[in-house]
Motif scaffolding. Sequence first.
Motif, PDB file in Angstrom:
ATOM      1  N   ARG A 102       0.832  -1.208   0.000  1.00 21.10           N
ATOM      2  CA  ARG A 102       0.000   0.000   0.000  1.00 21.10           C
ATOM      3  C   ARG A 102       0.863   1.253   0.000  1.00 21.10           C
ATOM      4  NH1 ARG A 102      -2.473  -1.221   4.138  1.00 21.10           N
ATOM      5  NH2 ARG A 102      -1.501   0.108   5.726  1.00 21.10           N
ATOM      6  N   THR A 103       1.941   1.244   0.767  1.00 17.32           N
ATOM      7  CA  THR A 103       2.821   2.410   0.852  1.00 17.32           C
ATOM      8  C   THR A 103       3.511   2.681  -0.475  1.00 17.32           C
ATOM      9  OG1 THR A 103       3.195   2.042   3.216  1.00 17.32           O
ATOM     10  CG2 THR A 103       4.813   3.395   2.042  1.00 17.32           C
ATOM     11  N   GLU A 105       2.453   1.928  -3.398  1.00 18.28           N
ATOM     12  CA  GLU A 105       1.450   2.451  -4.323  1.00 18.28           C
ATOM     13  C   GLU A 105       1.165   3.919  -4.043  1.00 18.28           C
ATOM     14  OE1 GLU A 105      -3.141   1.533  -5.812  1.00 18.28           O
ATOM     15  OE2 GLU A 105      -2.192   0.290  -4.265  1.00 18.28           O
ATOM     16  N   GLU A 106       1.038   4.278  -2.759  1.00 17.49           N
ATOM     17  CA  GLU A 106       0.758   5.672  -2.395  1.00 17.49           C
ATOM     18  C   GLU A 106       1.922   6.592  -2.757  1.00 17.49           C
ATOM     19  OE1 GLU A 106      -0.089   5.366   1.740  1.00 17.49           O
ATOM     20  OE2 GLU A 106      -2.147   4.659   1.451  1.00 17.49           O
ATOM     21  N   ALA A 299       6.477   7.244   6.188  1.00 21.30           N
ATOM     22  CA  ALA A 299       5.339   6.335   6.149  1.00 21.30           C
ATOM     23  C   ALA A 299       5.430   5.296   7.261  1.00 21.30           C
ATOM     24  CB  ALA A 299       5.266   5.647   4.783  1.00 21.30           C
TER      25      ALA A 299
END
Length: 372
Positions: A102-103, A105-106, A299
């Motif tokens: 997820r990180t 991708e963000e 993050a």
Amino acid sequence: MATATGQGDIRDRLGIEHPIVGFTPSEHVAAAISRAGGLGVLGCVRFNDAEELDATLDWLDANTDGKPYGVDVVMPMNAPTEGSAIDLSTLIPQEHRDFVDRTLEELGVPALPGGVAEGAGVLGWLHSVARAQVDVALRHRPALIANALGSPPKDVIDEAHAAGVPVAALAGRVVHAQRQVDDGVDIVVAQGHEAGGHTGEITSMVLLPEVVDAVGDRALVLGAGGIGCGRQVAAALALGASGVWMGSAWLLAEEYGKGFPGSAAMQDALLHASSSDTVRSRIYSGKPARLLRSRWSEAWAAPDAPEPLPMPLQNLLVAEAHLRISAAEDPGVIAMPAGQIIGRFDRIRPVADMMADLVEETRTAIARLAAF
């Protein structure tokens, strides 16, 4: 250049002209440091394949003009497990995998074309691979074998000594240095809190004289952490060190860009960083290490981020992420060990020029101190 007394002279022990040891993951930088009169030490953790390391050391043998060089391996003293990358991967919680995906991708970090091999980037953190790296190194002509995580096992020390090669270990506390020398380590690298990579909680100004007083009559001591100019080299010598161990400074070497994907973005990030733009965290390997602050590190510091896993599981978790980050060449998303000394660097230069300035400024500083 004058050095402190103790168990001999580091220059004589290692066959070098200047008491400057430079750690680097780049064989091109290591060779340049050695050719300039210091001791280039090649970080071996990136080598999962013994043949690849063997070929790289062949290259160092041929490109150091007969000058000495060293190798640095990673042997965790308390690894949670040993086994194949596939076995280890079963111990990683799905929550952590989801967070990394997820990180990335963000942060806009794309996947690598064709993906990566299972376990890429982790095997060099295992005892078995580090031992194999020592065996490969001893088939060449290293002047030093160092362990980044303390004293190597006794049989590894004995193997190096049987080949006539001294052993160094990094220490962040006096008790660690004493244990290392008791185990047979010849050179203790007293690495302060300011240093990049794995580092402890005691600053160099406090740690270095403590270690010198504790083991300086039995082993040579190098000062590390916060050393990037000749005045800081002279300060380490004044505190009793026989020489210095430098790492972060060489990240800005011109030679570093040869063969390293993402090196231009990394160097750009470092050039724009101040001494406060690092963070000490377990996100890189599972052990506390100082890294360049970036959106990746931020993050992991967020309230919803999971706790980093122990070594070597954390490295296995983030190995592919680090490769993707390097390939993305985004200076804002760098995952790179770096010390607080990065704040004083403002340009990329050849190693030979960096070394010449270090030596000249050290001599000037020592001469100025002599006036007192």
